[in-house]
Enzyme design. Structure first.
Site, PDB file in Angstrom:
ATOM      1  N   ARG A 226       2.444 -17.905 -15.686  1.00  0.00           N
ATOM      2  CA  ARG A 226       2.905 -17.795 -14.307  1.00  0.00           C
ATOM      3  C   ARG A 226       1.749 -17.220 -13.499  1.00  0.00           C
ATOM      4  O   ARG A 226       1.026 -16.336 -13.985  1.00  0.00           O
ATOM      5  CB  ARG A 226       4.125 -16.868 -14.194  1.00  0.00           C
ATOM      6  N   GLU A 255       3.275 -20.674  -5.413  1.00  0.00           N
ATOM      7  CA  GLU A 255       3.408 -22.140  -5.442  1.00  0.00           C
ATOM      8  C   GLU A 255       4.354 -22.607  -4.347  1.00  0.00           C
ATOM      9  O   GLU A 255       5.363 -21.941  -4.104  1.00  0.00           O
ATOM     10  CB  GLU A 255       3.935 -22.571  -6.820  1.00  0.00           C
ATOM     11  N   HIS A 273       1.002 -27.170 -11.547  1.00  0.00           N
ATOM     12  CA  HIS A 273       2.135 -26.789 -12.401  1.00  0.00           C
ATOM     13  C   HIS A 273       2.744 -28.007 -13.104  1.00  0.00           C
ATOM     14  O   HIS A 273       3.859 -28.433 -12.769  1.00  0.00           O
ATOM     15  CB  HIS A 273       3.205 -26.019 -11.603  1.00  0.00           C
TER      16      HIS A 273
HETATM   17  O1  LIG Z   1       6.881 -23.683 -16.098  1.00  0.00           O
HETATM   18  C1  LIG Z   1       7.635 -24.267 -16.816  1.00  0.00           C
HETATM   19  C2  LIG Z   1       8.696 -23.619 -17.525  1.00  0.00           C
HETATM   20  O2  LIG Z   1       8.882 -22.409 -17.335  1.00  0.00           O
HETATM   21  O3  LIG Z   1       9.389 -24.274 -18.308  1.00  0.00           O
END
Ligand SMILES: O=CC(=O)O
Length: 312
Positions: A226, A255, A273
């Protein structure tokens, strides 16, 4: 007997068969709301009062906003389970859910290969410095002039993994195939008894200027966890100074905004992402999340509760 109701927040894109098989044990309700304000109104209207389980996607945040204290406090009292389709659940305030008697599950394991693959791609890309020459080629300058400095091989390098869960362990195996050795760090909160009620410090900004300075000059950094794990501002400064040599990012602090200092720096590989963005993995994730919904209905408990609620 009335079938229990399941609230669908977001879309089912792949696991249609598994989702329709739910209809034998539950009725599915979808919200009419298109904004957080409308969703809160719809909750207060009583429209969801018979719902006991919610299935939610990462993207559904566009309608409901974060599952924070404000939202949790208006959710129907009968809602006992939230099955989140994703590994990371930073959109959900688990403490607020616990306080309101709501159990939360996430999707581990199913995400491991695809996310570790993106991580390895970014490691290789950042080590080789491919971003500058890929941009140069598209701008009609072949490798660029002058050509970029030589890249580095992964063979014989040490990979530091922060977070040795499923994705970290999967990455370790992949990196070993590229001749890398691994050192790792893992956070594990103490048990309730040992921590004496002290609040666990979250992982926000655990990598910042002080940490970059402890690393070897020119270090390559990759983040597929993250964005907020790293202080983005500090990362931009460390890149500008050359303390961080190059980096590969799949995740960002705000984001879909990306820090302009990252966009401007050609030594940064940027992916918007897409760690789990494959047909195979998205399908596995939906199937997994639906199993949590089924388990909640049939057994009264989730199959893969989030870490904070594992011992409840
Ligand atoms: O970022 C993707 C997830 O958390 O599955």
């Amino acid at each position: 007997m009335m079938k229990p109701q399941v609230l669908l927040l977001g879309e089912i894109d792949h696991a249609h068969k598994e989702w329709s098989s739910l209809s034998s044990i539950a009725n599915v309700i979808e919200p009419k709301a298109r904004s957080r304000e409308e969703f809160i109104e719809e909750c207060k209207s009583g429209a969801f009062d018979k719902i006991s389980v919610a299935y939610r996607t990462f993207q559904s945040v566009a309608i409901t906003g974060l599952i924070d204290e404000e939202l949790v406090s208006v959710l129907p009292k009968g809602l006992k389970f939230i099955a989140h389709n994703g590994a990371g659940y930073d959109q959900i305030d688990v403490h607020a859910c616990t306080a309101h008697g709501i159990r939360v599950s996430n999707v581990p394991t199913a995400v491991d290969d695809a996310t570790a693959d993106v991580n390895m791609f970014l490691i290789l890309g950042a080590l080789r410095g491919f971003n500058t020459s890929m941009m140069a080629l598209r701008n009609g300058h072949w490798k660029g002039s002058p050509p970029p400095p030589l890249g580095h091989d992964p063979q014989g390098k040490v990979l530091g993994i922060l977070g040795m869960g499923g994705i970290g362990r999967n990455l370790m195996k992949k990196a070993a195939a590229f001749g890398m050795t691994t050192q790792y760090y893992n956070r594990s909160p103490l048990s309730k008894e040992l921590s004496g009620g002290a609040k666990y410090k979250e992982t926000r900004h655990i990598i910042s200027t002080k940490e970059f300075e402890k690393m070897r000059k020119g270090v390559v950094i990759v983040n597929t966890a993250r964005g907020a794990v790293m202080d983005e501002d500090a990362l931009v400064k460390a890149l500008d100074k050359g303390q961080v040599g190059s980096c590969g990012l799949d995740v960002f602090e705000e984001e879909p905004k990306v820090h302009p200092g990252l966009v401007a720096n050609p030594n940064v590989m940027l992916v918007p992402h897409m760690g789990t963005w494959t047909v195979e993995t998205q399908t596995k994730m939906e199937v997994w999340c639906i199993k949590n919904v089924k388990s909640a209905i049939e057994k009264g408990k989730l199959m893969s509760p989030v870490g904070e609620q594992k011992n409840m």
